[in-house]
Enzyme design. Structure first.
Site: not given
Length: 397
Positions: A170-171
């Site tokens: 996600v990052d």
């Protein structure tokens, strides 16, 4: 130095971000020629201490996200620090930050202030949930978004607990979304002459990764669930045991299935009504897995995977990290980068005329402060005074 202009030559980026999403975004921009000035607080980017292992005083985690940047430290809590940031922004095209929403506003450095003073500036904020809405302004981290966005609910064995994906997906996707937003805004600025606010939120990015599970829900499919390595919509499409290491098959159509059966000498499967098309193969997936693994039982996984993929059947052995780093195709694709004693992962983005350039190792804390301020016309005496007052520290607090 290379003899060609990079894609983002002439673009200056002020990077106030820390940890992962922001630094990954600005590393991509730096790889393609942007002059990225990484500004750390007096305490430094916390990932400098996220080790072992450590190299040249900083963790491998920090090294993986901060090449092609010039580094300085700046205390934005001091009035002189804020003014110095304004000086830096006078010649900047992009500001990237991932402060908790409201922090820059509290310091008198919010978007409305910057927009009025620097109308051409592209201000990119990376945050957990955005600034408003029911969860606006709340802290968000990769694993939290994986849990909330549904990623964990579909990751793991069918009879096991939900699992976090083993990389901070996600990052990293949020960082790439920030890159896309910045480049779109730069392109639009060529037409309008105006900057704009670009937002990349982990929450949004996590939701965007839920394909094909969200479309399955939108169109009345069964409730998404954990299926281990199996695909919810396709079969055979999962990991299979062999006589040695496992391999992953990804058969997307009947032609590929026929070729698979031919290569493994199981053409009788083509006459079995249970495997006539993807719909029924999905229904009888467990039976098909058993039959295929029986056929693979005396095969070497690497050799069989190579044989299959060269026959047109998407397939690959399940490799460990060092195995893929040592793979000849990894070298051919220039996916391991060296700058002096620095080693890192190469850019996956390939441009023909203006490819990426690997120029600078990740900076030491405050390494380029004097150089950056000299570019702004600051005298050595003025720099020394700022350093003495702690506005531009050269030692982490």
């Amino acid at each position: 130095m290379t003899g060609f202009a990079a894609a983002l030559d002439g673009v200056r980026v002020i990077d106030l971000s820390r940890v992962l999403g922001g630094p990954y975004c600005t590393q991509v921009l730096g790889d393609y020629g942007a002059d990225v000035i990484k500004i750390e607080p007096p305490s430094g980017d916390e990932t400098r201490g996220w080790g072992p292992p450590f190299e040249n005083g900083a963790s491998s985690y920090f090294h993986g996200l901060n090449r092609n940047k010039r580094g300085m430290a700046l205390d934005l809590r001091q009035a002189e620090g804020k003014e110095l940031l304004f000086d830096l922004l006078e010649k900047a095209d992009v500001l990237v930050e991932n402060f908790k929403p409201g922090t820059l506003e509290k310091w008198g450095l919010g978007y409305e202030v910057l927009k009025a003073r620097f109308p051409g500036l592209i201000h990119c904020r990376i945050s957990g949930f955005g600034a408003d809405g029911p969860m606006g302004g709340l802290p968000g981290y990769d694993a939290i978004i994986q849990a909330m966005a549904g990623l964990m609910s579909v990751n793991g064995e069918a009879d096991g607990e939900p699992l976090r994906v083993g990389v901070p997906v996600v990052d990293m996707v949020t960082g790439l979304n920030a890159v896309i937003g910045i480049v779109l805004a730069l392109y639009e600025r060529n037409r309008s002459g105006r900057g704009q606010f670009v937002e990349a939120a982990l929450f949004d990015s996590g939701l965007s990764l839920m394909h094909p599970h969200f479309p399955n829900v939108f169109y009345g499919g069964p409730k998404p669930r954990q299926t281990g390595n199996a695909h919810p919509n396709i079969s055979p499409y999962e990991m299979y045991r062999t006589g040695t290491q496992p391999m992953f098959l990804a058969v997307g159509n009947n032609t590929q299935f026929a070729k698979l059966c031919e290569v493994i000498n199981c053409t009788e499967l083509l006459d079995d009504v249970r495997f006539a098309n993807n719909g029924v193969r999905l229904e009888y997936r467990d039976t098909l897995r058993e039959l295929l693994e029986t056929a693979f039982a005396n095969e070497d996984g690497q050799h069989l995977a190579e044989k299959l993929i060269r026959a047109g059947v998407p397939c690959g052995p399940v490799l460990e990290t060092q195995e893929i780093l040592d793979h000849p195709h990894t070298s051919h694709r220039e996916m391991v980068v060296r700058i002096g004693d620095y080693k890192g992962t190469g850019s996956p983005i390939k441009l023909e005329r203006t490819p990426c350039q690997y120029q600078l190792q990740p900076p030491h804390f405050g390494e380029h402060t004097s150089e950056i301020l000299a570019d702004l016309g600051f005298s050595p005496e003025r720099v020394a005074k700022l350093r003495a007052r702690g506005v531009i520290p050269d030692v982490q607090s």
